[in-house]
Write an enzyme that holds these catalytic residues in place. Structure first.
Site, PDB file in Angstrom:
ATOM      1  N   SER A 114     -18.058  13.640 -86.605  1.00 12.38           N
ATOM      2  CA  SER A 114     -19.395  13.176 -86.211  1.00 12.38           C
ATOM      3  C   SER A 114     -19.761  11.929 -87.002  1.00 12.38           C
ATOM      4  CB  SER A 114     -20.444  14.254 -86.494  1.00 12.38           C
ATOM      5  OG  SER A 114     -20.123  15.439 -85.825  1.00 12.38           O
ATOM      6  N   GLY A 126     -14.396  14.576 -92.715  1.00 10.43           N
ATOM      7  CA  GLY A 126     -13.056  14.569 -92.115  1.00 10.43           C
ATOM      8  C   GLY A 126     -12.308  15.854 -92.442  1.00 10.43           C
ATOM      9  N   SER A 185     -11.770  18.748 -89.663  1.00 16.88           N
ATOM     10  CA  SER A 185     -11.044  19.288 -88.497  1.00 16.88           C
ATOM     11  C   SER A 185      -9.922  18.357 -88.049  1.00 16.88           C
ATOM     12  CB  SER A 185     -11.995  19.480 -87.319  1.00 16.88           C
ATOM     13  OG  SER A 185     -13.069  20.287 -87.691  1.00 16.88           O
ATOM     14  N   GLU A 197     -23.263  23.498 -94.992  1.00 17.24           N
ATOM     15  CA  GLU A 197     -23.343  23.196 -93.557  1.00 17.24           C
ATOM     16  C   GLU A 197     -23.856  24.410 -92.783  1.00 17.24           C
ATOM     17  OE1 GLU A 197     -19.606  22.283 -91.583  1.00 17.24           O
ATOM     18  OE2 GLU A 197     -20.683  20.953 -90.208  1.00 17.24           O
TER      19      GLU A 197
END
Ligand SMILES: Cc1cc2nc3c(=O)[nH]c(=O)nc-3n(C[C@H](O)[C@H](O)[C@H](O)COP(=O)(O)OP(=O)(O)OC[C@H]3O[C@@H](n4cnc5c(N)ncnc54)[C@H](O)[C@@H]3O)c2cc1C
Length: 396
Positions: free
Chosen positions: A167, A133, A135, A250
């Site tokens: 996502s 969480g 963006s 990431e």
């Protein structure tokens, strides 16, 4: 540079390959492991969770984690071999991949002993699936502009705000959350990071449906959500540093994508496809285009090796990280565009046809490729990094 693997690495490869051949259920195999057509299906998700548990029981998840946290302390080369063999087996992306690749390593670096003891085993087993969480509607490339607030109420925080593009939030059990804890501090310094169960009262998830028609990401709303102080990850107001750990992992994992397998499939497709009364492969323009894509995939592979070599030598990750992310994702869109042109009207069919039995996969790929140029830092942001930090250009 020596491109050969040592005997111990080949033995490791054989061990994992043989284990996958014996244990991977064929019904889980995918033509394209990045295929998100099934990401919205709860039943497939649960089958994949069971598969992750099987892998974990045999010691084949989070192999790069330290042994004290249940990993194998595998080195970089083993991790590369592991990824190669996993992709070659056509096994699906694990449902817990975000926990295994991004959030687990962040907890290992920043978590308390209690947080590590509780979360890491559950992440490995696939018992707790995580989402990210970060963006918000007004904070993507400029993540530090985030507005979600966490207000200190003594022994807990109360969170209000909204996240977007989250996502997997529709299946996730936990969310790693960035929220503003000091609105008066400069924007990078007033942010904290929290570990929050998704079933906490006040959290609601709304689906965002992709261009492909599939449901992969979501909006997540926080309305007076109570988060105990024990769920703070890292020091208060140091969330920016904590999130940098997550984002570094990431970018590293997204830079590993190479569409060479898709180019090989396009070659096979061109050989079988009739265009204007002859095989598409007989068209020199098509052959040249596919050859150029294959060359670019090879260049991408070698650039990745260069990056890995730096890491094996213990040097700091170089600018190749941004170069890999940029070129890998842009190459993915060029391969998808080439597929679109090759397939012509078949690319618009989301149905198998006699000429192109796997048309839905290409349809999906064509529409989905663009997303990788946005997630984990957009192409423009990567170009800024390369321009400023590699080429030494002035800040734009
Ligand atoms: C498939 C996918 C999955 C995602 N999953 C998650 C997730 O699980 N969790 C999560 O928190 N987020 C997730 N995201 C969000 C992702 O991190 C953001 O979309 C990304 O950081 C871009 O932010 P934005 O969408 O707000 O675009 P913006 O930042 O608003 O950018 C809009 C456009 O302006 C350009 N731009 C912005 N700033 C500059 C600049 N300084 N110089 C030049 N150009 C600029 C951008 O490149 C882009 O073209 C996901 C995104 C995608 C596509």
């Amino acid at each position: 540079m020596d491109f050969e693997y040592g005997a111990e690495h080949e033995a490791f490869r054989k061990e994992f390959r043989d284990w996958l051949a014996r244990n991977l259920p064929p019904e889980l195999c995918l033509d394209d492991p990045a295929d998100d057509r099934v990401a919205s299906d709860r039943e497939t998700f649960e089958r994949r969770r069971a598969w992750q548990a099987t892998m974990h029981a045999a010691g084949w998840v989070a192999i790069n984690w330290p042994t004290e946290y249940g990993g194998r302390a595998a080195g970089i080369i083993e991790r590369v071999i592991y990824d190669e063999e996993y992709a070659a087996s056509r096994a699906p992306v694990l449902p817990g991949h975000m926990g295994l690749n991004l959030i687990g390593p962040t907890i290992i670096q920043w978590g308390t002993d209690e947080q590590k003891r509780y979360h890491l085993p559950a992440i490995m087993r696939g018992e707790h699936v995580w989402c990210q969480g970060f963006s918000e509607p007004g904070a993507g490339s400029d993540l530090a502009a985030l507005q979600t607030r966490a207000v200190d109420q003594g022994d807990h925080f109360v969170v209000n705000g909204q996240k977007v593009w989250t996502s997997g939030a529709h299946f996730a059990h936990w969310i790693i959350l960035l929220a503003r804890t000091n609105p008066d501090a400069p924007k990078h310094q007033g942010i904290s990071c929290f570990l929050v169960p998704m079933n906490t009262p006040g959290i609601s998830v709304r689906p965002l449906v992709l261009l492909t028609g599939h449901h992969h990401f979501n909006e997540v709303f926080f309305s007076d959500v109570v988060v105990p102080k024990a769920n703070l990850l890292g020091p208060l107001n140091q969330g920016w540093k904590v999130s940098t750990t997550t984002l570094m992992h990431e970018r590293h994992s997204s830079g590993a994508r190479n569409p060479i397998g898709q180019v090989a499939r396009l070659v096979a497709l061109a050989k079988g496809l009739q265009r204007d009364g002859r095989s598409a492969w007989e068209d020199p323009v098509i052959r040249q285009r596919l050859a150029q894509l294959a060359i670019d995939c090879e260049v991408l592979k070698l650039t990745r090796f260069r990056n890995l070599t730096r890491m094996i030598r213990g040097e700091a990750p170089g600018p190749e990280g941004s170069i890999l992310k940029l070129t890998g994702s842009e190459l993915g869109t060029r391969v998808a565009d080439a597929a679109g042109e090759l397939l012509g009207m078949h690319a618009l069919l989301n149905e198998p046809s006699a000429a192109v039995p796997d048309a839905p996969r290409w349809f999906n790929r064509l529409l989905a490729a663009r997303q990788y140029t946005i997630s984990a830092g957009t192409s423009e942001i990567q170009r800024n990094i390369i321009g400023e930090r590699v080429l030494g250009l002035p800040k734009g």
